[in-house]
Design an enzyme around this catalytic site. Structure first.
Site, PDB file in Angstrom:
ATOM      1  N   CYS A   1       0.871  -1.168   0.000  1.00 27.19           N
ATOM      2  CA  CYS A   1       0.000   0.000   0.000  1.00 27.19           C
ATOM      3  C   CYS A   1       0.911   1.221   0.000  1.00 27.19           C
ATOM      4  O   CYS A   1       2.115   1.103   0.213  1.00 27.19           O
ATOM      5  CB  CYS A   1      -1.006   0.007   1.146  1.00 27.19           C
ATOM      6  SG  CYS A   1      -0.353   0.235   2.794  1.00 27.19           S
TER       7      CYS A   1
ATOM      8  N   CYS B   1      -5.061   0.729  -3.798  1.00 31.71           N
ATOM      9  CA  CYS B   1      -4.510   2.086  -3.909  1.00 31.71           C
ATOM     10  C   CYS B   1      -3.993   2.372  -5.303  1.00 31.71           C
ATOM     11  O   CYS B   1      -3.429   3.432  -5.549  1.00 31.71           O
ATOM     12  CB  CYS B   1      -3.405   2.286  -2.872  1.00 31.71           C
ATOM     13  SG  CYS B   1      -2.176   0.978  -2.868  1.00 31.71           S
TER      14      CYS B   1
ATOM     15  N   CYS C   1       3.455  -1.124  -9.287  1.00 30.89           N
ATOM     16  CA  CYS C   1       4.291  -2.210  -8.787  1.00 30.89           C
ATOM     17  C   CYS C   1       5.082  -2.754  -9.962  1.00 30.89           C
ATOM     18  O   CYS C   1       4.518  -2.958 -11.035  1.00 30.89           O
ATOM     19  CB  CYS C   1       3.363  -3.286  -8.233  1.00 30.89           C
ATOM     20  SG  CYS C   1       4.054  -4.225  -6.903  1.00 30.89           S
TER      21      CYS C   1
END
Length: 142
Positions: free
Chosen positions: A16, A90, A94
């Protein structure tokens, strides 16, 4: 989809933004519920200085102490070393590596909220982690 059980102990990374709430709770639940059967990591793209105090309190209410945890920065190495990467609603960017399982759990952010508002988020995370454990044991995290 990757099969974490084919190469030994499966590993999960929770991500997150601040690594101060949702990902910390998820990691703590996975450690608490799976013991040393699953390797657990958590990180954030913009880590906070400390874990959210309301999150610490909500977890302490159920006997899980995360007061000593420190938010960590998300690295490509952490993603690469994990079989399952779970972002926490969120939209966090990544790094992508083939062969990993990527999941997004759309969860309310506990930032700036009191412990009463954190409890339902905590309980939803516990339910999802319990399901995740079952999926990993079955060899099919999705």
């Amino acid at each position: 989809m990757s099969d974490p059980l084919k190469h030994g102990k499966p590993s999960v990374l929770f991500v997150c933004v601040h690594n101060a709430g949702r990902s910390q709770m998820a990691a703590a639940f996975l450690i608490h519920l799976a013991g040393d059967h699953i390797e657990v990591r958590s990180a954030g793209s913009a880590p906070a200085e400390h874990v959210n105090p309301a999150v610490v309190e909500a977890m302490a209410e159920i006997g899980i102490d995360i007061a000593a945890e420190i938010p960590k920065v998300l690295t490509a190495e952490a993603v690469q070393a994990s079989d399952v990467v779970i972002t926490m609603g969120c939209g966090d960017a990544c790094p992508y590596f083939p062969g990993k399982t990527y999941l997004d759990w759309n969860l309310e952010d506990p930032a700036g909220q009191g412990v009463a508002a954190v409890r339902p988020i905590r309980d939803e995370i516990r339910t999802r982690v319990q399901s995740l454990i079952g999926e990993i044991v079955a060899g099919d995290p999705r």
